[in-house]
Design a protein around this motif. Structure first.
Motif, PDB file in Angstrom:
ATOM      1  N   SER A 195       2.369  -0.206  -1.098  1.00 37.69           N
ATOM      2  CA  SER A 195       3.598   0.227  -0.447  1.00 37.69           C
ATOM      3  C   SER A 195       4.020   1.617  -0.934  1.00 37.69           C
ATOM      4  O   SER A 195       4.942   2.210  -0.375  1.00 37.69           O
ATOM      5  CB  SER A 195       4.721  -0.773  -0.726  1.00 37.69           C
TER       6      SER A 195
ATOM      7  N   SER B  45      -2.669  -7.213   6.534  1.00 42.42           N
ATOM      8  CA  SER B  45      -1.802  -6.094   6.903  1.00 42.42           C
ATOM      9  C   SER B  45      -0.620  -5.982   5.951  1.00 42.42           C
ATOM     10  O   SER B  45      -0.292  -4.891   5.462  1.00 42.42           O
ATOM     11  CB  SER B  45      -1.310  -6.287   8.342  1.00 42.42           C
ATOM     12  N   GLU B  46      -0.010  -7.117   5.637  1.00 41.25           N
ATOM     13  CA  GLU B  46       1.145  -7.119   4.728  1.00 41.25           C
ATOM     14  C   GLU B  46       0.746  -6.727   3.312  1.00 41.25           C
ATOM     15  O   GLU B  46       1.438  -5.947   2.654  1.00 41.25           O
ATOM     16  CB  GLU B  46       1.783  -8.500   4.731  1.00 41.25           C
TER      17      GLU B  46
ATOM     18  N   GLY C 177       0.448  -3.043   2.791  1.00 40.73           N
ATOM     19  CA  GLY C 177       1.640  -2.212   2.958  1.00 40.73           C
ATOM     20  C   GLY C 177       1.907  -1.735   4.362  1.00 40.73           C
ATOM     21  O   GLY C 177       2.712  -0.810   4.554  1.00 40.73           O
TER      22      GLY C 177
ATOM     23  N   CYS D 221       3.686  -2.141   7.875  1.00 40.18           N
ATOM     24  CA  CYS D 221       4.880  -2.842   8.353  1.00 40.18           C
ATOM     25  C   CYS D 221       4.625  -3.570   9.667  1.00 40.18           C
ATOM     26  O   CYS D 221       5.333  -4.513   9.999  1.00 40.18           O
ATOM     27  CB  CYS D 221       6.030  -1.854   8.534  1.00 40.18           C
ATOM     28  N   ASP D 222       3.616  -3.116  10.419  1.00 37.21           N
ATOM     29  CA  ASP D 222       3.367  -3.657  11.750  1.00 37.21           C
ATOM     30  C   ASP D 222       1.902  -4.070  11.868  1.00 37.21           C
ATOM     31  O   ASP D 222       1.009  -3.228  11.723  1.00 37.21           O
ATOM     32  CB  ASP D 222       3.715  -2.605  12.804  1.00 37.21           C
TER      33      ASP D 222
END
Length: 266
Positions: free
Chosen positions: A181, A237-238, A241, A243-244
């Motif tokens: 992130s 994906s999460e 980092g 967001c979509d």
């Protein structure tokens, strides 16, 4: 002056021996001299400045710097009278300490500017204060020193770069990231460089912007997670980092010629 020191009785059976660890709030009187030292000294400068003389090599470490003096050498270091050091340090010895130093080519390396490595020294300090028993302190500190030596070894490689060390420091930091992130602004702040300076040096050295390099690394890890784990596309994906999930899948497809699900099936 004031010092917060934790000291331990020497146990020569331990391959990595912590002798003392502490924080020194120096004044004009602070001066340490050892002939043919029986211990290693590694110190991080929190603030202030001073002088280190290692067998005739003179350095003036200040905030964000590390110096590493080896056993068997003559040590001399002292604080500046007008701008005295505050520093956190470890004194240690042992066969394992020597082997790690040798394996990572740190025998002749003394001086590093590495503000992002400050946390390793607080780990030493926390271990020394919180562990029960000298054996536990030595064992846990040896692991931290190994990790620190690995990072310092990269700084030695940086010195041979045609563009200096900034681009390689940033690259090594990105390669070592586990928190995806983080943004380039975060890295610039931690490394005490301006973002524009990092972008300029990184592009000059590697031909791409650091943000694009960070994306490449994230998608390489995504490919590995798709091949070797059961994580769903949204979980990957999460973790990396994004967001979509839709953006992640679209960018993955552009780079790999297949969606994440298709890539996993192949």
């Amino acid at each position: 002056m004031r010092e917060d020191i934790v000291s331990f009785a020497e146990n020569k059976d331990m391959p990595f021996r912590v002798l003392m660890c502490g924080i020194s709030y120096c004044d004009y009187s602070y001066r340490i001299e050892r002939q043919n030292s029986e211990l290693n000294v590694i110190e991080y400068i929190i603030s202030g400045t001073g002088t280190v003389n290692d067998n005739g090599r003179i350095f003036n470490p200040r905030e964000g710097d590390i110096y590493f003096l080896k056993c068997g050498e003559n040590h001399l270091y002292y604080s500046d009278a007008d701008e005295p050091w505050t520093k956190i340090w470890l004194n240690f010895s042992g066969r394992l300490a020597s082997k790690i130093t040798e394996c990572y080519n740190l025998e002749k390396e003394i001086y590093f500017h590495a503000p992002e490595l400050k946390s390793y020294f607080y780990e030493f300090y926390d271990i020394s204060r919180s562990c029960i028993g000298a054996k536990a302190v030595c064992e846990q500190s040896s692991v931290v020193f190994l990790r620190l030596a690995q990072r310092l070894c990269e700084y030695c490689k940086d010195k041979t770069s045609a563009r200096g060390s900034v681009a390689y420091k940033v690259k090594n930091y990105i390669d070592d990231m586990t928190d995806y992130s983080q943004k380039l602004d975060d890295i610039a702040q931690k490394m005490s460089y301006s973002k524009n300076h990092i972008i300029r040096e990184f592009k000059a050295e590697f031909g791409i912007a650091p943000y694009e390099y960070m994306l490449r690394r994230r998608f390489e890890i995504a490919g590995s997670l798709l091949k070797n784990t059961a994580y769903s596309v949204s979980e990957i994906s999460e973790k990396l980092g994004f967001c979509d999930t839709g953006y992640f899948s679209g960018q993955f497809g552009i780079r790999y010629g297949a969606s994440p699900s298709e890539y996993r099936k192949k």
